[in-house]
Design a protein around this motif. Structure first.
Motif, PDB file in Angstrom:
ATOM      1  N   PHE A 112       7.439 -18.515  38.619  1.00  0.00           N
ATOM      2  CA  PHE A 112       6.461 -17.466  38.845  1.00  0.00           C
ATOM      3  C   PHE A 112       5.095 -18.113  38.434  1.00  0.00           C
ATOM      4  O   PHE A 112       4.143 -17.340  38.091  1.00  0.00           O
ATOM      5  N   GLY A 113       5.216 -19.634  37.829  1.00  0.00           N
ATOM      6  CA  GLY A 113       4.058 -19.943  37.390  1.00  0.00           C
ATOM      7  C   GLY A 113       3.055 -20.502  38.262  1.00  0.00           C
ATOM      8  O   GLY A 113       3.029 -20.159  39.636  1.00  0.00           O
ATOM      9  N   ASN A 114       2.143 -21.134  37.872  1.00  0.00           N
ATOM     10  CA  ASN A 114       0.839 -21.785  38.804  1.00  0.00           C
ATOM     11  C   ASN A 114       1.206 -23.044  39.410  1.00  0.00           C
ATOM     12  O   ASN A 114       0.814 -23.865  39.090  1.00  0.00           O
ATOM     13  N   ASN A 115       2.220 -22.867  40.504  1.00  0.00           N
ATOM     14  CA  ASN A 115       2.695 -24.058  40.945  1.00  0.00           C
ATOM     15  C   ASN A 115       2.020 -24.516  42.212  1.00  0.00           C
ATOM     16  O   ASN A 115       2.044 -23.985  43.287  1.00  0.00           O
ATOM     17  N   ILE A 116       0.903 -25.464  42.131  1.00  0.00           N
ATOM     18  CA  ILE A 116       0.113 -25.831  43.202  1.00  0.00           C
ATOM     19  C   ILE A 116       0.168 -27.442  43.668  1.00  0.00           C
ATOM     20  O   ILE A 116       0.238 -28.271  42.824  1.00  0.00           O
ATOM     21  N   ILE A 117       0.330 -27.654  44.957  1.00  0.00           N
ATOM     22  CA  ILE A 117       0.537 -28.699  45.794  1.00  0.00           C
ATOM     23  C   ILE A 117      -0.808 -29.111  46.099  1.00  0.00           C
ATOM     24  O   ILE A 117      -1.450 -28.376  47.067  1.00  0.00           O
ATOM     25  N   LYS A 118      -1.364 -30.411  45.850  1.00  0.00           N
ATOM     26  CA  LYS A 118      -2.647 -30.872  46.258  1.00  0.00           C
ATOM     27  C   LYS A 118      -2.581 -31.129  47.649  1.00  0.00           C
ATOM     28  O   LYS A 118      -1.573 -31.285  48.228  1.00  0.00           O
ATOM     29  N   GLY A 119      -3.878 -30.990  48.318  1.00  0.00           N
ATOM     30  CA  GLY A 119      -3.949 -31.385  49.777  1.00  0.00           C
ATOM     31  C   GLY A 119      -4.048 -32.757  49.890  1.00  0.00           C
ATOM     32  O   GLY A 119      -4.302 -33.636  49.066  1.00  0.00           O
ATOM     33  N   LYS A 120      -3.787 -33.146  51.136  1.00  0.00           N
ATOM     34  CA  LYS A 120      -3.596 -34.448  51.679  1.00  0.00           C
ATOM     35  C   LYS A 120      -5.216 -35.000  52.015  1.00  0.00           C
ATOM     36  O   LYS A 120      -5.988 -34.107  52.588  1.00  0.00           O
ATOM     37  N   GLN A 121      -5.497 -36.256  51.725  1.00  0.00           N
ATOM     38  CA  GLN A 121      -7.004 -36.610  51.994  1.00  0.00           C
ATOM     39  C   GLN A 121      -6.572 -37.901  53.225  1.00  0.00           C
ATOM     40  O   GLN A 121      -6.093 -38.901  52.823  1.00  0.00           O
ATOM     41  N   LEU A 122      -7.503 -37.632  54.339  1.00  0.00           N
ATOM     42  CA  LEU A 122      -7.485 -38.686  55.159  1.00  0.00           C
ATOM     43  C   LEU A 122      -8.328 -39.812  54.844  1.00  0.00           C
ATOM     44  O   LEU A 122      -9.545 -39.561  54.279  1.00  0.00           O
ATOM     45  N   LYS A 123      -8.127 -41.203  55.119  1.00  0.00           N
ATOM     46  CA  LYS A 123      -9.021 -42.293  54.732  1.00  0.00           C
ATOM     47  C   LYS A 123      -9.013 -43.154  55.943  1.00  0.00           C
ATOM     48  O   LYS A 123      -8.435 -43.276  56.898  1.00  0.00           O
TER      49      LYS A 123
END
Length: 486
Positions: A438-449
Motif C-alpha cells: 500500500f506504499g507509493n510504489n512507482i515504476i519509472k517510464g521507459k525512454q527511447l533513444k
C-alpha cells in the motif's frame, strides 16, 4: 505472385463447380460427385500415359495413314450458318444474386446489421455461428460452403469474421479478410442456398480526430463526442496508473483523440480501430501520448520526448472489492498462533475471483511454494517484484518466462497452502526487500533513444499536426523592439 494467381484460379473453379451443382439440384451430392470425378480423371490420366508409351507403328503404316489425312478442299461459296434464335444473347445468363459489396453498402447505410466476431482459443467458426443463434444445420451448410475457399482448420485465434444479418437477426452473409486483401465470403441467396464468394477487396486506412469537453465524467463525455467504446477502453488502459479517471477531471477540461480506422471500397467501417494519440487538457497539466511499437515489438504510449509515463503498482490486484483481512507488518499468525512478520497483505474475496498482474513483467516462478500454496512471482522494472499466494489455479499457458501486461489475469483466488479461507496473499519486493503493497510504489517510464527516438518522433509528427507544439511547448511572445532615439 504465381502462387497467389493459382490459388485464385482454383477458388474460382470451385465456385463455378459449386454453382453448377446448385443449378442442377445436386448440392447434397457434391462431395460424392467430386470424388467420382477425381477417380475418373485419374483413370483418364493413366490411360493416356499408357497410350503414349505404346510402340510406334511402322513407317509404312504411318505413311499409309498420313495419305488418308489429306488437306480438305475449301468451298469458297459455302456460307456460315447463324442460328437466328440465339441472336446476341449469351448462352449462359449472368447471375443477378446479391454480392458482398451489396451487403457492405447496406450495412454502411444501416439497412442491415453487421458485427465482428473474433475467433477465441479452442473455438471454431461453427461454434461462433451457433453462439449467434444460427441453427446447427444452417451453420454446417455455411461452413461447408466456406470450406471450398479456405482450409477452416488453419483459422487461428484472433481472426475476425464479419457477420451480416437482417434486422430480424436472419443470416445474410459472412466474410473473412486476409492480410493480403483477399476476401473469402459466403452469401445467402434468395432461394435459401449458401454460395461461396471470393474477391480482392481493397481496404483504405484513414485517421479520425475527435475533440470534446468534459461535462461530468470522461467516459460519458467521450461517448457523447462519438469516440468508439473500444477506443475509450484503449485510452483508460493506456493511462491507467497515470490518471485517476474518477477524480482528476473537472468540468470544462478538454480531450482530443486520434485513431485509425479501416474502411472498405463500399464505405463499410471494419471493426479494427487503433488508438494513435491521446491529448488531455486538465486544470493541473496537459498530457500528450502517442502510440508506438518499439524494436522489441512491445506497443506502448510515449510523450513527445519519447518517454512512457510512470506507472503505480496496483495495490489490490484482484477483480473485486476485497476486504483487507491482514495488513503488512507484525501480527499473530492465525494458524501458528505466535507473532511473525507478515511480508504482504491478505485480501479476502470469493474463491475464483480473477487475480491480475500489478505491473508489466516476466514470471520467474509459477507452481507450489510451501505455505504459500499455489504461487506466482513476477519480475518488473526498477527492481520491483510481486508475489501472489494461496491461488486456486493459474491462467492457462502461463509458465516461467511468460511476459504479462499490467492488469492481465494471471490466476484465481483460492485457499491453497497454509490458509484459513479464500484470499490473496500479495507481496511487493523492492531491490530484494519486501515493502508495503500500500506504499507509493512507482515504476519509472521507459525512454527511447537514438535512432528509435527519431523514428518515433517522425511517426508522431505524421499523426498530429501540432506535434512540434507538444514537443517544444508554447514559446513566449517576443517583445517588440523599442525604438532608440539618438
Amino acid at each position: 505472385m504465381i502462387k497467389k494467381t493459382l490459388q485464385k484460379v482454383v477458388q474460382q473453379s470451385r465456385i463455378a463447380r459449386y454453382k453448377t451443382y446448385k443449378k442442377a439440384g445436386l448440392i447434397g451430392h457434391r462431395k460424392k460427385i467430386d470424388t467420382t470425378l477425381l477417380l475418373l480423371s485419374s483413370v483418364c490420366i493413366i490411360t493416356g500415359f499408357l497410350v503414349v508409351i505404346q510402340p510406334h507403328q511402322s513407317k509404312q503404316k504411318t505413311d499409309t495413314s498420313s495419305s488418308l489425312m489429306e488437306e480438305p478442299i475449301l468451298n469458297p461459296d459455302a456460307q456460315e450458318t447463324v442460328h437466328g434464335d440465339l441472336g446476341d444473347e449469351p448462352v449462359v445468363p449472368e447471375e443477378t444474386g446479391i454480392t458482398l459489396i451489396d451487403l457492405e453498402k447496406q450495412a454502411a447505410s444501416n439497412e442491415i446489421e453487421v458485427q465482428t466476431l473474433t475467433l477465441g482459443k479452442n473455438e471454431t467458426l461453427l461454434y461462433l455461428l451457433s453462439q449467434e443463434g444460427i441453427t446447427t444445420q444452417e451453420a454446417l451448410e455455411i461452413t461447408d460452403s466456406l470450406g471450398l475457399l479456405i482450409d477452416l482448420h488453419t483459422m487461428k485465434p484472433g481472426e475476425n469474421i464479419l457477420l451480416f444479418t437482417s434486422k430480424e437477426r436472419e443470416f445474410l452473409g459472412l466474410a473473412l479478410r486476409s492480410k493480403g486483401g483477399d476476401v473469402a465470403a459466403v452469401l445467402k441467396e434468395n432461394d435459401g442456398s449458401y454460395t461461396p464468394y471470393s474477391q480482392e477487396g481493397r481496404v483504405d486506412t484513414s485517421l479520425e480526430r475527435i475533440q470534446g469537453t468534459i461535462e461530468r465524467t470522461f467516459t460519458g463525455s467521450a461517448q457523447k463526442a462519438g469516440v468508439p467504446q473500444n477506443i475509450i477502453s484503449q485510452i483508460t488502459g493506456a493511462l491507467d496508473g497515470e490518471i485517476d479517471f474518477s477524480s482528476d477531471f473537472h468540468p470544462n477540461d478538454r480531450f482530443e483523440v486520434i485513431y485509425e480506422k479501416k474502411v472498405t471500397e463500399s464505405g463499410l467501417e471494419l471493426g479494427e480501430k487503433t488508438l494513435l494519440y491521446i491529448g488531455l487538457y486538465t486544470r493541473k497539466k496537459e498530457i500528450h501520448r502517442y502510440a508506438y511499437t518499439d524494436r522489441s515489438g512491445t506497443p506502448s504510449f510515449y510523450d513527445p520526448k519519447g518517454q512512457t509515463g510512470q506507472k503505480a503498482l496496483y495495490k489490490r490486484p484482484v477483480k473485486a472489492r476485497p476486504r483487507l483481512s491482514s495488513p503488512y507488518g507484525w501480527r499473530v499468525h492465525p494458524i501458528l498462533m505466535y507473532k511473525v512478520f507478515h511480508s504482504g497483505v491478505d485480501l479476502a474475496c470469493p474463491k475464483n475471483t480473477p487475480i491480475i498482474a500489478a505491473a508489466d513483467g516476466t514470471i520467474t516462478h509459477i507452481g507450489r511454494k510451501g505455505a504459500y500454496g499455489k504461487y506466482i512471482r513476477i519480475k518488473h522494472a526498477d527492481g520491483y517484484q510481486t508475489a501472489y499466494g494461496h491461488m486456486n489455479g493459474y491462467r492457462s499457458n502461463l509458465k516461467n518466462g511468460s511476459h504479462v501486461k499490467r492488469g492481465e489475469v494471471i490466476g484465481y483466488v483460492g485457499s491453497t497452502g497454509r490458509s484459513t479461507g479464500p484470499h490473496l496473499h500479495f507481496e511487493v519486493w523492492k531491490n530484494g526487500k519486501t515493502v508495503s503493497p500500500f506504499g507509493n510504489n512507482i515504476i519509472k517510464g521507459k525512454q527511447l533513444k537514438g535512432f528509435e527516438l527519431e523514428q518515433f518522433q517522425s511517426q508522431a509528427e505524421s499523426v498530429h499536426p501540432d506535434f512540434m507544439k507538444h514537443l517544444i511547448g508554447v514559446l513566449p511572445k517576443i517583445p517588440p523592439i523599442k525604438p532608440s532615439f539618438k
